[in-house]
Structures are given as C-alpha cells and as structure tokens.
Design a protein around this motif. Structure first.
Motif, PDB file in Angstrom:
ATOM      1  N   SER A  12       0.836  -1.188   0.000  1.00  0.00           N
ATOM      2  CA  SER A  12       0.000   0.000   0.000  1.00  0.00           C
ATOM      3  C   SER A  12       0.878   1.248   0.000  1.00  0.00           C
ATOM      4  O   SER A  12       1.658   1.462   0.938  1.00  0.00           O
ATOM      5  CB  SER A  12      -0.892  -0.045   1.251  1.00  0.00           C
ATOM      6  N   ASP A  13       0.761   2.033  -1.054  1.00  0.00           N
ATOM      7  CA  ASP A  13       1.494   3.297  -1.192  1.00  0.00           C
ATOM      8  C   ASP A  13       3.003   3.100  -0.978  1.00  0.00           C
ATOM      9  O   ASP A  13       3.655   3.876  -0.291  1.00  0.00           O
ATOM     10  CB  ASP A  13       0.937   4.313  -0.184  1.00  0.00           C
ATOM     11  N   SER A  15       6.841   3.150  -1.799  1.00  0.00           N
ATOM     12  CA  SER A  15       7.781   3.922  -2.628  1.00  0.00           C
ATOM     13  C   SER A  15       9.209   3.616  -2.213  1.00  0.00           C
ATOM     14  O   SER A  15       9.470   3.266  -1.057  1.00  0.00           O
ATOM     15  CB  SER A  15       7.544   5.428  -2.451  1.00  0.00           C
ATOM     16  N   SER A  39       4.630   5.079  -5.032  1.00  0.00           N
ATOM     17  CA  SER A  39       3.249   4.893  -4.589  1.00  0.00           C
ATOM     18  C   SER A  39       2.575   3.665  -5.227  1.00  0.00           C
ATOM     19  O   SER A  39       1.550   3.784  -5.887  1.00  0.00           O
ATOM     20  CB  SER A  39       2.446   6.164  -4.917  1.00  0.00           C
ATOM     21  N   ASP A  41       0.456   0.360  -5.188  1.00  0.00           N
ATOM     22  CA  ASP A  41      -0.568  -0.432  -4.484  1.00  0.00           C
ATOM     23  C   ASP A  41      -0.720  -1.737  -5.257  1.00  0.00           C
ATOM     24  O   ASP A  41      -1.021  -1.716  -6.450  1.00  0.00           O
ATOM     25  CB  ASP A  41      -1.919   0.295  -4.463  1.00  0.00           C
ATOM     26  N   GLY A  75       5.938   3.507   2.872  1.00  0.00           N
ATOM     27  CA  GLY A  75       4.630   2.880   2.652  1.00  0.00           C
ATOM     28  C   GLY A  75       4.507   1.592   3.438  1.00  0.00           C
ATOM     29  O   GLY A  75       5.369   1.281   4.279  1.00  0.00           O
TER      30      GLY A  75
END
Lengths: 273, 273
Positions: A12-13, A15, A39, A41, A75
């Motif tokens: 999730s998100d 980076s 980012s 997902d 993330g």
C-alpha cells in the motif's frame, strides 16, 4: 479480486528511491534521489501468477527487491521484511555462479541459510540431479538459471519472486519453466515474474502489472487491461500498452525517456469481468 | 550458533578450494618453513640486534616473515569476500535468505579467517618441529599457545578489515586496491608513519633506542594489527621493555577483535544488493 480471496501479501502506497551520486555537488560522497518506484498499491494472491511488465528502467527489479525485503521502503507492506524473507523465494536476474564448489554444496549452503537440510528433491525438480557434483565454473547459462531457481525454491516458499527468469533460457527450457510455474501455482504458490516482453508472459500469467517510470499504470488480467486501454488486437506488445496507458505517440518515443524524474501518470482503473 | 558455524565451515571449504590457494600455499610454506629453518641455524647472523637464545626467540624472529606472507594471504583470500558476490549477483540471493544478517556476517568472518588460520597454524606446527630438530629445544606449551593464538588473532584482524573494505567496494579493482593499500600501510609504511609522528611530537628520531622513542613507538604500534601482534609476542621475551603497561596491548587486542567485526556486522545488516 480482493472480494474473492485474501491476498497473501499486499503493498500500500509503497515507494523507494535509489540513492545515486550527485555529480553537481563538490562533495564526492554526496548523493541524491535517483530512479525508483512510486506509490505502488498491489495485492499478491496465492495460486496466481502475476507478471510485472515494463521497459528497461521501469522499476521492475526495484519492486521485486522491495517485495523480497531487500530495500527499506516507504509505505506499507502487510508483512515485515524478516517475515517476508521466510515465505519468499527470490530469484535475481542472471546470477553468475562462480567457483570450485559443486552445485550440491552450493545448494546445501543456501539450505543452511534457510534452515533446510534436504536438497535432493529440489535438485530433481529443477533437473540438476545429474549435475550435482559439477563445479559452478563448469555450468552453462541455463544450468546457472536452474541453480538460481533451486535456491529460490528452498523452504517451499509461499511467494516466488523471479526477475526476468526466462532470459538466457532456450525455448525448451522456457517451456519447462513455464510448466513448473504452472504446477507451483496449482499448489498454491503465488508467483511474481518480471519481463519486458508481453508475449513471453501472455500464456503464463493470470494478471499483469504494467510498470513505467516507477509507477504502476495498470493491473489486472491481460485481456481486461487491454480492453480498458482500448486495444483490440489479439496481440499487444509493450510499446502499445505503454503508449495507450500514457498517451505517448509511438513515433515520438526516444531514448530520452529513460530519465530519473517521476512522471505523474494516472493509474488506469481496470474493469474485470 | 550451530548454523553460523556450519555456514562458516562451508565458506572456509569454498575458500580453501579456490584457485588462489595454489599461490598462497607455496608462499606460506616458503616463508614459514624456510624462515624457521634458517633462523634456527646456530650460525645465523641476524641483521637486527636480536640474539637468539631459545626456541621462542626463533619463533619471534620468524614473525617478520609471517607478517609478510600470512597477512598477505589473508588479504588475498578475503579481499573479494563481498565484492565478488555483489558483482555476480550471489549477494542478492544471500541477502534475501531468512538467516539473520548478523549470523551471516559472523559466518563470513569466521569462514574466511579459518581459511588462512588453518594453513598457517599447520605450517607453524611444522616450523616448531623444525626448530626442535635444529636447536634440540622446543618452546614451552604456554609460549606455543601464545604464538599460535596471537597469529590467529592477527589473521582475524586482517580478514575482518578486508571483508569490511570489500563490503564498501563497488568493483574488484577498488577491492584489491583497498586490500593491498591497507596491507602496505601496516606492513611497509608503519615505521615511516611512526617516525613522522615522533618527529612532529618533537621526539628525536636519530636515536631509535631512546626511552621517549621506544614509548611513542609502542603507543603508535597499538593502532596497527602488526604492532599489537608484536606487543603480544614480546610479553614472553626476556629483556624486552616497551615502556607501557602490559595490560594495554591486551586491551588493544580485544578492541581490534571487536571493532572491525562489529562494523562489518552493521554494514551487512544494512547492506543492499
């Protein structure tokens, strides 16, 4: 997909930016943010094969290394790095095995790092039983790929992460590897495989994740992704997919595209039937 | 602990089988065996003001040859301990294994160290037999153990420094350059460094037997593995006065055994492919 089953791993998100030497600074040790992934997902499901597709420098290897717990990312990933390393079998791109140790000794060494003593069945799975006493220096490229795969299969991983594994394999070996991955998926192993050739993965994967400049442009079954992008032909190559997803004109593509900056692409919503 | 030692054993066997051992074995044999034969000759005329009255005196004098050959062997065995794995892609596989990184680091240090300690200890044992044959006198068990343990520590220090350097090197060239640079600094340039520091501190360097010079030399030697090695061996020599407390070299040996090893462990824990 998420409504049907629980993902074995979810990102999730997520980076990550590589640190590269800053040539503009007077300090030789100065670094700046380089390319990476931005980012992301993504959900990984048991028994499914996910193909990560993208051009050179898209961030495929970086994403796979983040998933395997090799890079400290930003993330959230549903399992911490040490936990992930226990359930993930990682196969890097083109390991150049060298030295006088035999195939079996090398596999036993990695088995020790994995807490696995029995390696004969894995040698048989990858077809290296007859070469188990061969020194690493005498292995062909295809044999080296098989040894890398054997290491990745140690400990019966729940997730198999493979970075361009089909490179360097002859068509027969490619087919054999595809068959093996299909069998592993049937046993419930989640397979993540990267490539820059769509055709290579078309008949192998359940879903694709289209990566470009570190960003996930689209994710879903290949047909659904093509449909969402308005591509009607039976075959769609990487250029068509990237251009359809980003709005680039195929005739204007130049090598300048391979720059460090992150382009603000919008992720495509793929409608699955 | 068991897996750490088992992995260390595998690394040691791999290193002992490496092609470079074909160079290291004869080098060690010539330096260690021939020096003990020559120095135990009652008619030997040493170029330094060292009188040989006992078997231990011969062993001490032969350390000059150990410092040249065995430490170079440690450099040759471990200079690419990490950098080779990084270049070939094997490091990525190792880092993705579930075994704790700290255990991997300790295994590497123990394995690489033993690959040079075992040949040197075996040859040193032969050297003691030669000395016994030539002089009709053997060192005491305490002297033999002091000599063997000090030599093993010296090789451990060189190995851990080399592995640490190798973990920072991006390619084989810089790896060997750092390895040989460190070896040359401690083995060939340290006397010049000592003289320069003494001169800068206002101590006369024309009389190398003055109390002031002997004391400053003893202190500067604590910052070199070779210097600490000699400090440890000199504790058993009669009439050797270095003007510092005997506990200080012991503390220095402990510090040399901890700091490079812990720096290497930290480096491996944070390492990316």
């Amino acid at each position: 997909m998420s409504g049907l089953m629980e993902p074995v791993l979810s990102l999730s998100d997520v980076s990550f930016r590589h640190s590269i030497t800053d040539s503009n600074s007077w300090k030789p040790w100065a670094t700046r943010d380089g390319p990476g992934i931005h980012s992301i997902d993504l959900e990984i499901y048991s028994g499914k094969i996910l193909g990560i597709i993208g051009p050179n420098g898209a961030g495929k290897t970086t994403l796979l290394r983040v998933i395997s717990g090799l890079f400290k990312h930003e993330g959230k990933i549903s399992k911490l790095s040490p936990q992930r390393r226990k359930i993930i079998g990682h196969m890097p791109e083109q390991v150049r095995w060298e030295g006088g140790s035999s195939v079996e000794e090398t596999l036993r060494m990695f088995g020790l790092m994995h807490g696995v003593k029995e390696v004969d069945s894995i040698l048989k799975t990858v077809g290296l039983t007859g070469k188990k006493d061969t020194p690493l220096d005498n292995l062909s490229q295809g044999m080296r790929q098989r040894l890398s795969l054997a290491v990745a299969l140690l400990g019966q991983p729940k997730i198999l992460v493979m970075d361009e594994p089909l490179n360097g394999l002859d068509p027969l070996a490619q087919r054999a590897l595809s068959n093996l991955l299909g069998q592993l998926a049937k046993k419930g192993v989640a397979v993540i495989i990267s490539s820059h050739q769509v055709a290579e993965l078309a008949n192998l994967v359940d879903r694709i994740a289209l990566l470009h400049h570190g960003q996930l442009l689209a994710e879903g079954p290949l047909e659904a992704v093509k449909k969402s992008l308005g591509l009607k032909g039976e075959k769609a190559d990487l250029v068509e997919l990237i251009c359809a997803a980003t709005g680039l004109d195929p005739d204007e593509i130049s090598l300048d595209l391979a720059e460090d900056s992150m382009l603000p692409f919008k992720r495509l919503e793929v409608e699955e039937e | 602990m068991n897996s750490t030692l088992a992995l260390a054993g595998m690394i040691m066997r791999d290193r002992l089988k490496a092609g470079r051992m074909m160079v290291i074995w004869p080098l060690l044999a010539m330096f260690i065996i021939f020096s003990s034969w020559g120095l135990s000759d009652p008619k030997a005329n040493l170029p330094v003001s060292l009188t040989i009255d006992s078997a231990y005196d011969v062993m001490y004098a032969s350390t000059a040859f150990i410092i040249f050959s065995a430490t170079l062997g440690a450099v040759l065995i471990s200079f690419d301990g990490i950098s080779r794995d990084r270049i070939t892609g094997v490091l990525e596989l190792k880092l993705s294994q579930p075994m704790q990184r700290s255990k991997q680091a300790y295994s590497m240090i123990i394995g690489h160290s033993l690959a040079i300690i075992i040949p040197v200890t075996a040859l040193n044992f032969l050297a003691v037999l030669i000395i016994g044959y030539r002089l009709n006198e053997f060192p005491s068990l305490f002297e033999y153990l002091t000599y063997t343990i000090s030599t093993a520590l010296l090789l451990l220090w060189y190995t851990s420094i080399q592995l640490l350097a190798s973990s920072y090197a991006k390619d084989m060239g810089s790896s060997i350059a750092v390895g040989l640079g460190v070896w040359m600094t401690f083995t060939l340039l340290w006397l010049i460094m000592t003289t320069v520091v003494a001169g800068l501190m206002g101590i006369s360097v024309t009389d190398l037997n003055s109390d002031e010079y002997i004391r400053i030399e003893a202190i500067i030697d604590l910052f070199s593995p070779n210097g600490v090695y000699h400090h440890l061996l000199e504790m058993n020599l009669d009439g050797f006065e270095r003007k510092i407390s005997p506990i200080i070299p012991v503390l220095a040996a402990i510090i040399w055994s901890i700091i490079p090893v812990e720096l290497f462990r930290k480096k491996i824990e944070k390492m990316t492919p």
